[in-house]
Design a protein around this motif. Structure first.
Motif, PDB file in Angstrom:
ATOM      1  N   LEU A 320      37.278  17.659 -16.551  1.00  0.00           N
ATOM      2  CA  LEU A 320      38.021  17.968 -17.781  1.00  0.00           C
ATOM      3  C   LEU A 320      37.071  18.101 -18.970  1.00  0.00           C
ATOM      4  O   LEU A 320      35.927  17.632 -18.917  1.00  0.00           O
ATOM      5  CB  LEU A 320      39.046  16.860 -18.049  1.00  0.00           C
ATOM      6  CG  LEU A 320      40.103  16.678 -16.953  1.00  0.00           C
ATOM      7  CD1 LEU A 320      40.934  15.425 -17.202  1.00  0.00           C
ATOM      8  CD2 LEU A 320      41.006  17.905 -16.870  1.00  0.00           C
ATOM      9  N   SER A 321      37.561  18.736 -20.029  1.00  0.00           N
ATOM     10  CA  SER A 321      36.721  18.914 -21.223  1.00  0.00           C
ATOM     11  C   SER A 321      36.348  17.539 -21.795  1.00  0.00           C
ATOM     12  O   SER A 321      37.049  16.547 -21.562  1.00  0.00           O
ATOM     13  CB  SER A 321      37.489  19.713 -22.279  1.00  0.00           C
ATOM     14  OG  SER A 321      38.566  18.932 -22.751  1.00  0.00           O
ATOM     15  N   ARG A 322      35.279  17.519 -22.571  1.00  0.00           N
ATOM     16  CA  ARG A 322      34.809  16.245 -23.148  1.00  0.00           C
ATOM     17  C   ARG A 322      35.879  15.615 -24.038  1.00  0.00           C
ATOM     18  O   ARG A 322      36.090  14.405 -24.040  1.00  0.00           O
ATOM     19  CB  ARG A 322      33.553  16.491 -23.983  1.00  0.00           C
ATOM     20  CG  ARG A 322      32.299  16.677 -23.155  1.00  0.00           C
ATOM     21  CD  ARG A 322      31.175  17.143 -24.047  1.00  0.00           C
ATOM     22  NE  ARG A 322      30.798  16.093 -25.005  1.00  0.00           N
ATOM     23  CZ  ARG A 322      29.853  15.194 -24.770  1.00  0.00           C
ATOM     24  NH1 ARG A 322      29.212  15.197 -23.635  1.00  0.00           N
ATOM     25  NH2 ARG A 322      29.555  14.276 -25.666  1.00  0.00           N
ATOM     26  N   GLU A 323      36.587  16.478 -24.802  1.00  0.00           N
ATOM     27  CA  GLU A 323      37.612  15.953 -25.724  1.00  0.00           C
ATOM     28  C   GLU A 323      38.753  15.306 -24.937  1.00  0.00           C
ATOM     29  O   GLU A 323      39.274  14.265 -25.308  1.00  0.00           O
ATOM     30  CB  GLU A 323      38.207  17.063 -26.607  1.00  0.00           C
ATOM     31  CG  GLU A 323      37.258  17.687 -27.588  1.00  0.00           C
ATOM     32  CD  GLU A 323      36.313  18.691 -26.934  1.00  0.00           C
ATOM     33  OE1 GLU A 323      36.645  19.193 -25.822  1.00  0.00           O
ATOM     34  OE2 GLU A 323      35.253  18.968 -27.512  1.00  0.00           O
ATOM     35  N   LYS A 324      39.136  15.983 -23.849  1.00  0.00           N
ATOM     36  CA  LYS A 324      40.222  15.447 -23.025  1.00  0.00           C
ATOM     37  C   LYS A 324      39.785  14.118 -22.402  1.00  0.00           C
ATOM     38  O   LYS A 324      40.534  13.139 -22.416  1.00  0.00           O
ATOM     39  CB  LYS A 324      40.565  16.474 -21.938  1.00  0.00           C
ATOM     40  CG  LYS A 324      41.757  16.114 -21.089  1.00  0.00           C
ATOM     41  CD  LYS A 324      43.033  16.180 -21.879  1.00  0.00           C
ATOM     42  CE  LYS A 324      44.052  17.086 -21.293  1.00  0.00           C
ATOM     43  NZ  LYS A 324      45.203  17.272 -22.153  1.00  0.00           N
ATOM     44  N   GLN A 325      38.579  14.082 -21.885  1.00  0.00           N
ATOM     45  CA  GLN A 325      38.072  12.843 -21.265  1.00  0.00           C
ATOM     46  C   GLN A 325      38.083  11.698 -22.281  1.00  0.00           C
ATOM     47  O   GLN A 325      38.476  10.583 -21.968  1.00  0.00           O
ATOM     48  CB  GLN A 325      36.646  13.037 -20.771  1.00  0.00           C
ATOM     49  CG  GLN A 325      36.556  13.871 -19.518  1.00  0.00           C
ATOM     50  CD  GLN A 325      35.139  13.841 -18.952  1.00  0.00           C
ATOM     51  OE1 GLN A 325      34.499  12.813 -18.894  1.00  0.00           O
ATOM     52  NE2 GLN A 325      34.669  14.995 -18.521  1.00  0.00           N
ATOM     53  N   HIS A 450      44.264  16.264 -28.435  1.00  0.00           N
ATOM     54  CA  HIS A 450      43.669  16.549 -27.125  1.00  0.00           C
ATOM     55  C   HIS A 450      44.521  16.082 -25.952  1.00  0.00           C
ATOM     56  O   HIS A 450      44.291  16.466 -24.814  1.00  0.00           O
ATOM     57  CB  HIS A 450      42.281  15.916 -27.037  1.00  0.00           C
ATOM     58  CG  HIS A 450      41.413  16.311 -28.193  1.00  0.00           C
ATOM     59  ND1 HIS A 450      41.026  17.613 -28.404  1.00  0.00           N
ATOM     60  CD2 HIS A 450      40.922  15.590 -29.228  1.00  0.00           C
ATOM     61  CE1 HIS A 450      40.311  17.675 -29.521  1.00  0.00           C
ATOM     62  NE2 HIS A 450      40.244  16.464 -30.041  1.00  0.00           N
ATOM     63  N   GLU A 455      44.556  22.312 -19.617  1.00  0.00           N
ATOM     64  CA  GLU A 455      43.172  22.631 -19.229  1.00  0.00           C
ATOM     65  C   GLU A 455      43.260  23.603 -18.068  1.00  0.00           C
ATOM     66  O   GLU A 455      43.584  23.215 -16.938  1.00  0.00           O
ATOM     67  CB  GLU A 455      42.434  21.363 -18.808  1.00  0.00           C
ATOM     68  CG  GLU A 455      42.337  20.351 -19.909  1.00  0.00           C
ATOM     69  CD  GLU A 455      40.901  20.067 -20.377  1.00  0.00           C
ATOM     70  OE1 GLU A 455      39.971  20.197 -19.559  1.00  0.00           O
ATOM     71  OE2 GLU A 455      40.739  19.717 -21.557  1.00  0.00           O
TER      72      GLU A 455
END
Ligand SMILES: Cc1cc2nc3c(=O)[nH]c(=O)nc-3n(C[C@H](O)[C@H](O)[C@H](O)COP(=O)(O)OP(=O)(O)OC[C@H]3O[C@@H](n4cnc5c(N)ncnc54)[C@H](O)[C@@H]3O)c2cc1C
Ligand SMILES: NC(=O)Cc1c[nH]c2ccccc12
Length: 490
Positions: A320-325, A450, A455
């Motif tokens: 997953l994207s960094r923001e989502k993580q 987020h 995603e």
């Protein structure tokens, strides 16, 4: 069902919510939205989790003719709505998860109506309630709150004169005027984002009020962690979930997910533990363990409704994207536990008490079957955060002893009627690993955007991906939103 001011309970936050007579435009997905009249491009959709988010998404997508499979790890639907009936005698039962349904939670009410379920007031109109603060028992009833003079808190004489309504409205008036639409998915507006750094206590202090007003307003909930809620989350909770009377489903709240699951019986695969999710440009593959065998499902789209502490432990986090993580890793989950104690006699009734109390431990106590005539009964002790954490690693007996001790302080005499009991700690539930999400300081502006973002082919729903953290309403609204997004694909 009738909204009746005089029936409002004064259990907690009630005076504060009474001051919130503001109405909000329905800028988030509304129950009145007519999106489901027309089907978009047919999609093969895998829904992960048969809780309220997953099942509501499934029902809407199936109505439109999309192909839907729900993968559920447990052998039952409903997730964090769970009613315990066995081994209680005489038709007694208790909800161990979601307990109260505010009248103005329109999504929840829509499905309750659709599945033909009956409601009754969560709080009794009759009998006296107890507030237990610093060891002092204060009685009040549904018609009138107790005078502030009775509470062992340090308020100025001016604050005491303001009464419950005053202390629960005056400090917030300026912020209420700037709130905008707390249902909106891009809430909070930039103009109030600076408030995100404040907890309720800090907010009161910087506004020139005694921070102990927070102890009164949050009785039953006041904890180190509870107090760390962002003032913006507090304001959103108050404006969306704390004004109206609350109800419960006659027979147990799990009747709602059970009936929805009945309607979805051809679509739910129980005992299917999702292990990983992989997506490519053309499809999504979900790997599942079922009956000790690994299986693979392929779809056009996936709706993931797992609670964030569950997602956190899955390999697919790394894709997953960094923001989502970061949002998944950081959003706070409350730690809540409920102990239900069976008693041979609802002894509190002899003293005109109704079995409902809120304490500064923090704990709430209630009689989940107050409306039943039986002499035998149950009493539920709902431990929050610090108290729930205290029980980590304890034996069932130790938990029961602790909860019984607290109930006995609110309603002395418990041990003369004690028959046994159970505790459910939501942090220990492997399918939840926590109770529910809550925005603590600095999380409302930083993380919320987020949480709901899709995603690739994966959509996110669940109470955490909504304006209603910790409510059935949020789970349903988010499920409908994900379904709408998938239906709108070209
Ligand atoms: C103690 C407590 C009190 C609450 N009080 C209230 C209240 O008074 N009123 C109210 O409206 N709401 C309340 N809530 C909140 C409400 O219960 C939730 O917001 C709502 O039920 C969440 O639904 P959901 O679909 O988002 O998640 P869930 O119900 O958690 O559904 C997720 C599903 O995913 C499944 N799952 C998880 N991991 C996997 C896996 N790896 N593979 C397959 N399946 C998996 C789970 O088994 C579950 O069925 C309370 C919650 C708790 C815990
Ligand atoms: N879990 C609950 O009982 C309801 C709830 C959701 N969010 C909250 C915030 C503050 C107090 C209660 C709640």
């Amino acid at each position: 069902m009738k909204s009746n001011q005089s029936r409002r309970n004064f259990l907690r936050l009630s005076a504060l919510s009474a001051g919130f007579a503001i109405t909000h435009p329905l800028s988030a997905l509304s129950v009145h939205d007519t999106w489901n009249k027309k089907r978009g491009k047919p999609q093969k959709v895998l829904i992960l989790g048969a809780g309220m988010a997953g099942m509501s998404a499934a029902l809407e997508l199936i109505k439109l003719g999309h192909e839907v499979i729900i993968l559920e790890g447990q052998s039952r639907a409903g997730g964090r709505i769970r009613t315990l009936r066995e081994p209680f005698p005489e038709g007694l039962y208790a909800d161990m998860g979601a307990a109260r349904i505010p009248e103005d939670h329109e999504w929840t009410m829509k499905y309750i109506k659709e599945y033909d379920l009956q409601l009754q007031l969560f709080n009794p109109v009759e009998g006296d309630y107890i507030h237990l603060m610093k060891g002092k028992r204060i009685r009040y009833n549904s018609q009138s709150p107790a005078s502030l003079d009775n509470y062992p808190v340090n308020l100025t004489s001016e604050e005491l004169n303001m009464g419950w309504t005053g202390i629960s409205t005056a400090p917030f008036q300026e912020l209420v005027a700037k709130l905008g639409d707390p249902k909106a998915m891009d809430w909070p507006p930039q103009s109030i984002s600076g408030y995100d750094a404040y907890s309720l206590k800090e907010f009161l202090k910087q506004s020139g009020y005694s921070s102990e007003i927070a102890d009164l307003l949050m009785i039953g909930w006041e904890t180190k962690l509870g107090m760390d809620m962002s003032i913006l989350e507090v304001m959103r909770e108050l404006s969306l979930s704390f004004g109206a009377p609350r109800y419960k489903i006659v027979g147990g709240n799990d009747l709602l997910p059970t009936r929805m699951a009945g309607a979805l019986s051809d679509h739910i695969q129980y005992g299917s533990k999702v292990l990983s999710i992989e997506q490519s440009e053309n499809d999504v593959v979900v790997h599942v363990s079922k009956n000790e065998q690994n299986k693979k499902f392929t779809a056009d789209r996936v709706i993931c409704t797992f609670p964030l502490p569950v997602i956190k432990k899955m390999e697919f986090m790394k894709t997953l994207s960094r923001e989502k993580q970061r949002a998944i890793n950081e959003l706070t989950y409350w730690d809540l536990s409920r102990t239900v104690i069976q008693v041979s006699d609802r002894y509190w009734k002899k003293d005109n008490l109704n079995g409902f109390a809120a304490t500064d431990r923090p704990m709430e106590i209630w009689d989940p079957n107050y409306e039943l005539d039986s002499k035998r009964g149950l009493i539920a002790a709902y431990a929050k955060n610090d108290d729930s954490q205290l029980m980590d690693g304890w034996s069932d007996k130790e938990r029961l002893d602790f909860a019984s001790g607290q109930v006995n302080k609110a309603f002395p005499g418990l041990m003369d009627h004690f028959e046994g009991g159970f505790t459910k700690c939501w942090k220990e539930d492997p399918w939840a690993l926590g109770a529910h999400s809550i925005g603590t300081r600095n999380q409302m502006t930083d993380l919320l955007p987020h949480l709901i973002k899709q995603e690739g082919r994966i959509y996110f729903a669940g109470e955490h991906a909504s304006a209603y953290h910790g409510w059935i309403q949020g789970a349903i609204e988010s499920g409908n939103r994900a379904a709408k997004e998938i239906n709108s694909l070209e």
